[in-house]
Design a protein around this motif. Structure first.
Motif, PDB file in Angstrom:
ATOM      1  N   MET A 295      12.004  -2.596 -42.264  1.00 62.18           N
ATOM      2  CA  MET A 295      11.963  -4.048 -42.369  1.00 62.18           C
ATOM      3  C   MET A 295      12.181  -4.700 -41.003  1.00 62.18           C
ATOM      4  O   MET A 295      11.493  -5.663 -40.632  1.00 62.18           O
ATOM      5  CB  MET A 295      13.030  -4.534 -43.352  1.00 62.18           C
ATOM      6  CG  MET A 295      13.051  -6.040 -43.534  1.00 62.18           C
ATOM      7  SD  MET A 295      14.445  -6.598 -44.520  1.00 62.18           S
ATOM      8  CE  MET A 295      15.804  -6.209 -43.420  1.00 62.18           C
ATOM      9  N   GLY A 298       9.055  -4.167 -38.918  1.00 64.21           N
ATOM     10  CA  GLY A 298       7.983  -5.028 -39.406  1.00 64.21           C
ATOM     11  C   GLY A 298       8.169  -6.475 -38.983  1.00 64.21           C
ATOM     12  O   GLY A 298       7.214  -7.149 -38.573  1.00 64.21           O
ATOM     13  N   LEU A 322       6.367  -3.344 -42.683  1.00 62.54           N
ATOM     14  CA  LEU A 322       6.876  -4.340 -43.621  1.00 62.54           C
ATOM     15  C   LEU A 322       6.420  -4.045 -45.045  1.00 62.54           C
ATOM     16  O   LEU A 322       7.200  -4.190 -45.999  1.00 62.54           O
ATOM     17  CB  LEU A 322       6.399  -5.727 -43.190  1.00 62.54           C
ATOM     18  CG  LEU A 322       7.142  -6.921 -43.793  1.00 62.54           C
ATOM     19  CD1 LEU A 322       8.627  -6.849 -43.472  1.00 62.54           C
ATOM     20  CD2 LEU A 322       6.560  -8.223 -43.272  1.00 62.54           C
TER      21      LEU A 322
END
Length: 479
Positions: A295, A298, A322
């Motif tokens: 995360m 991303g 992501l």
């Protein structure tokens, strides 16, 4: 004319070819029949926390066992627990399976804690190796809190101390209250706890196992060793190895979905179904630390791509990372308040870099990021590593500090464009003058004005700019 000898030879060759084909066909049919008659036990291994990857692997193993008409599925288990949703999907598949499932807690030193206890109770055959244990099946409070009812226990202790000053009757009443089963302090704790108790009792009653101890394992988080579990009718067998297990359960009657069935496990051929690349990849992606890191990658990848359109590499890596992180969060017990705090924190850190606020946005972003990271996962067994949270927070703080120092350095640097750049520059005097004249600056001829006399070829310093006229003075005087 065809030679009769040649015609006879061709017939013999054709006959030999036919006999060879028939022989090969018979051998092939015999081999297929032998494979069909071969009785197998499919063995799987679960040696990690119960999660989406393990659930997928387990259910595919049951489907494979059904396709191959296996006599038994054996799951060698060593787990600290895991997700409730994954555990329930495994139990549902196990109860509906036409192939009996034996959960075997092994090797020695292994455990079937938390979700593993539920799986053991749901299995058609519950077995353990020596020096193993099970229990601690209390559901963890949402948000990573403690055991339900823990606050009530502390409160009961406090009441017992105050009641001790009042008399023995109050002490006896408090002791009786402590003997009551743990119910949980809040409505949510009671709801989760009672649901877990009813679930494990139903599994115990289905297979004729000790339902009272199962309830105690949920309410009080108690544990049993392999020998104690066998003595208290929690498990069916204590086996030293896989062969010993198959020998002991031969002839045992188990409860299947369509009724009772007698197991015939003698002389079974063991076939292993190990975790393949799909299970391992899914396990890596759904690891909370990996999903968390994906995360972060991303988010920053998209930020770099938007700040530098056309770079392609950051954007490509960012969108892939992501999407993988979002897939992992879909199957993980994510606290969405924590996820929102992480995104807000990252946004504030990026905002500090784009429009400096002397650290206000950056510090607020780091605080929100750390708090959200700690809150992100709801399960104790799947929490994000604190060193990883601290490392990424320190990295973000270092990046923010570097950006702030760069901006401070830019503010202190002399101007490089516009009229401000001309102030302090050195110009060449083109003619003798005092008052108005001309100078050459950066290859251009400028009007100049000076309060001191200047000579041709002398160097003068620009002190101010008034429209298209430079205010100059002799370099020696300026220095």
């Amino acid at each position: 004319m065809i030679n009769p000898d040649r015609r006879g030879m061709a017939g013999r060759i054709l006959m030999l070819a036919s006999l060879l084909c028939l022989t090969l066909g018979a051998l092939l049919a015999w081999q297929v029949q032998a494979q069909q008659d071969e009785r197998t036990a499919l063995v799987m291994t679960v040696d990690d926390a119960i999660g989406p990857a393990i659930s997928d692997y387990f259910q595919r193993g049951l489907e494979l066992a059904e396709e191959r008409d296996a006599e038994l599925v054996v799951v060698e288990m060593d787990t600290p627990g895991g997700l409730d949703a994954s555990m329930r999907s495994m139990i549902s598949a196990m109860l509906a399976s036409p192939v009996p499932v034996a959960i075997y807690v092994s090797p020695s030193g292994a455990r079937a804690a938390s979700a593993g206890t539920y799986l053991l109770y749901a299995s058609h055959v519950a077995a353990m190796a020596p020096a193993t244990h099970l229990g601690s099946a209390t559901p963890v409070q949402m948000g990573g809190g403690g055991l339900p009812g823990l606050g009530g226990e502390e409160e009961a202790e406090g009441e017992s101390e105050s009641a001790g000053e009042e008399g023995a009757d109050a002490d006896a009443a408090d002791e009786a209250a402590e003997d009551e089963p743990r119910r949980g302090e809040t409505a949510m704790e009671r709801k989760v706890l009672e649901d877990a108790v009813a679930y494990i009792r139903s599994l115990a009653e289905r297979h004729g196992r000790n339902a009272d101890w199962a309830e105690q394992a949920v309410r009080e988080a108690v544990n049993l060793t392999a020998r104690e579990a066998l003595e208290q009718n929690v498990t069916d067998v204590v086996a030293t190895d896989l062969d010993d297990l198959l020998a002991q359960i031969d002839g045992r009657t188990v409860v299947m979905e369509d009724g009772e069935r007698t197991l015939a496990t003698a002389d079974l051929v063991i076939e292993r179904f190990d975790q393949d690349w799909r299970t391992k990849l899914l396990a890596v992606i759904t690891n909370p630390n990996v999903a968390y890191f994906l995360m972060i990658i991303g988010f920053y990848g998209l930020i770099f791509e938007l700040s530098n359109p056309g770079s392609l590499v950051p954007g490509t890596i960012g969108i892939i990372s992501l999407l993988l992180a979002l897939f992992a969060f879909q199957v993980l017990p994510v606290n969405y308040a924590g996820l929102a705090l992480i995104l807000v924190g990252l946004g504030l850190i990026v905002g500090e870099a784009l429009m400096p606020s002397f650290g206000i946005l950056g510090i607020g972003g780091i605080v929100a990021f750390v708090i959200g990271s700690v809150m992100l996962m709801d399960a104790d067994n799947l929490n994000i590593s604190l060193p990883m949270i601290g490392g990424i927070a320190l990295l973000a703080a270092g990046l923010m500090l570097w950006v702030m120092t760069r901006f401070i350095g830019l503010r202190r640097r002399a101007p490089r464009t516009g009229q401000e750049e001309l102030v302090g520059s050195e110009a060449l005097v083109l003619e003798d003058f005092e008052g108005k004249g001309h100078v050459r600056l950066m290859g251009e001829r400028w009007n100049a004005r000076s309060s001191q006399p200047l000579s041709r070829g002398q160097t003068a310093r620009v002190t101010a700019v008034e429209g298209l006229t430079l205010i100059v003075e002799p370099l020696d005087s300026a220095s």
